[in-house]
Design an enzyme around this catalytic site. Structure first.
Site, PDB file in Angstrom:
ATOM      1  N   SER A  44       0.865  -1.182   0.000  1.00  0.00           N
ATOM      2  CA  SER A  44       0.000   0.000   0.000  1.00  0.00           C
ATOM      3  C   SER A  44       0.894   1.221   0.000  1.00  0.00           C
ATOM      4  O   SER A  44       2.080   1.140   0.341  1.00  0.00           O
ATOM      5  CB  SER A  44      -0.882  -0.017   1.255  1.00  0.00           C
ATOM      6  N   TYR A  67      -2.611  -1.384  10.380  1.00  0.00           N
ATOM      7  CA  TYR A  67      -2.466  -1.485   8.925  1.00  0.00           C
ATOM      8  C   TYR A  67      -1.095  -0.972   8.480  1.00  0.00           C
ATOM      9  O   TYR A  67      -0.390  -1.631   7.706  1.00  0.00           O
ATOM     10  CB  TYR A  67      -3.581  -0.692   8.242  1.00  0.00           C
TER      11      TYR A  67
END
Length: 270
Positions: A152, A165
């Site tokens: 990401s 995350y």
């Protein structure tokens, strides 16, 4: 990549020439979003795809779309020990591995449940390690393998309220680089793809959480939060990510390893 595939399509033209006939690919989080697009893209290149997700209905839907029989569904929960053991066994014999399964929870650190922190790290860091561990012996044995980790932009940058995350994705970046160093002499490449916000159910589900965390209405989240750091003011399509994955599996990318490929609309240019 010069020719963009129509969003939602898997049978149109592709910008990357890829032939995986006779190869086996394993894709996690394959029931929807990026994983589904990757599974369909690799199947269209001729691969037999092992599609992993805990959403059995979503996997059946994927199998129905790819009616040629090239997608095999494997419902697994990658957050428990039995699922992780099964993951390692399932990875054996894979020529291409796409670690994509993910989840999100948006909370300030002092309010972040420790059990959820552990769950997200298990899913997005320990599970990729187990899949890689299971896949490498076969890849080493044939002196060829492609590992693509769907990281990401948060593997390269941090954002508030996403401690689990961001931690998991930063860890995945390190795991990918170590795999690249160890795999280089065996013909195995390992890379990360780093999307910004993609039009997926995962992103749609976090809009309400973002609205609560930032104290703004949900309709303002996309423009003021999700796209605030992106020079390109749109969401990325899953098929665009899948095409980047295809490139990293192609012969032209054989010298690309240990890299992180941002698909972030200019986010990291700041």
């Amino acid at each position: 990549m010069t020719e963009q595939q129509t969003p939602g399509s898997h049978s149109g033209p592709h910008s990357v020439a890829l032939d995986l006939t006779g190869r086996t690919a394993l894709v996690t989080g394959a029931a929807s979003g990026i994983g589904r697009a990757c599974a369909l893209r690799l199947a269209s290149a001729g691969a037999k795809v092992r599609a992993v997700d805990r959403d059995a209905d979503g996997l059946r839907s994927l199998q129905d779309v790819e009616a040629g029989g090239s997608v095999q569904p494997y419902p697994l929960d990658l957050t428990d020990s039995e699922g992780l053991d099964a993951a390692e066994d399932l990875a054996a014999g894979s020529d291409v591995l796409v670690n994509n399964a993910g989840a999100q929870l948006v909370r300030p650190i002092e309010e972040f449940p420790p059990a959820d922190f552990r769950r997200l790290l298990t899913l997005m860091l320990e599970a990729p390690f187990r899949f890689i561990r299971g896949a490498l012996p076969h890849m080493y044995g044939q002196s060829w393998g492609r590992i693509v980790n769907i990281s990401s932009v948060h593997g390269l940058r941090a954002s508030a309220y996403k401690s689990a995350y961001v931690s998991a994705k930063h860890g995945l970046e390190g795991l990918s680089k170590v795999t690249a160093l160890e795999g280089a002499e065996h013909g195995v490449t390992s890379n990360c793809v780093n999307p910004a916000y993609v039009r997926t159910p995962l992103v749609e589900r976090q809009i309400a959480d973002q609205a609560e965390a930032h104290g703004i209405p949900a309709e303002r989240v996309v423009s003021e939060i999700l796209l605030a750091d992106s020079a390109l003011k749109r969401l990325l399509e899953p098929e665009e990510v899948a095409e980047a994955v295809a490139y990293l599996c192609a012969p032209q990318a054989s010298f690309v390893t240990g890299a992180s490929l941002p698909l972030d609309g200019g986010w990291t240019a700041h």
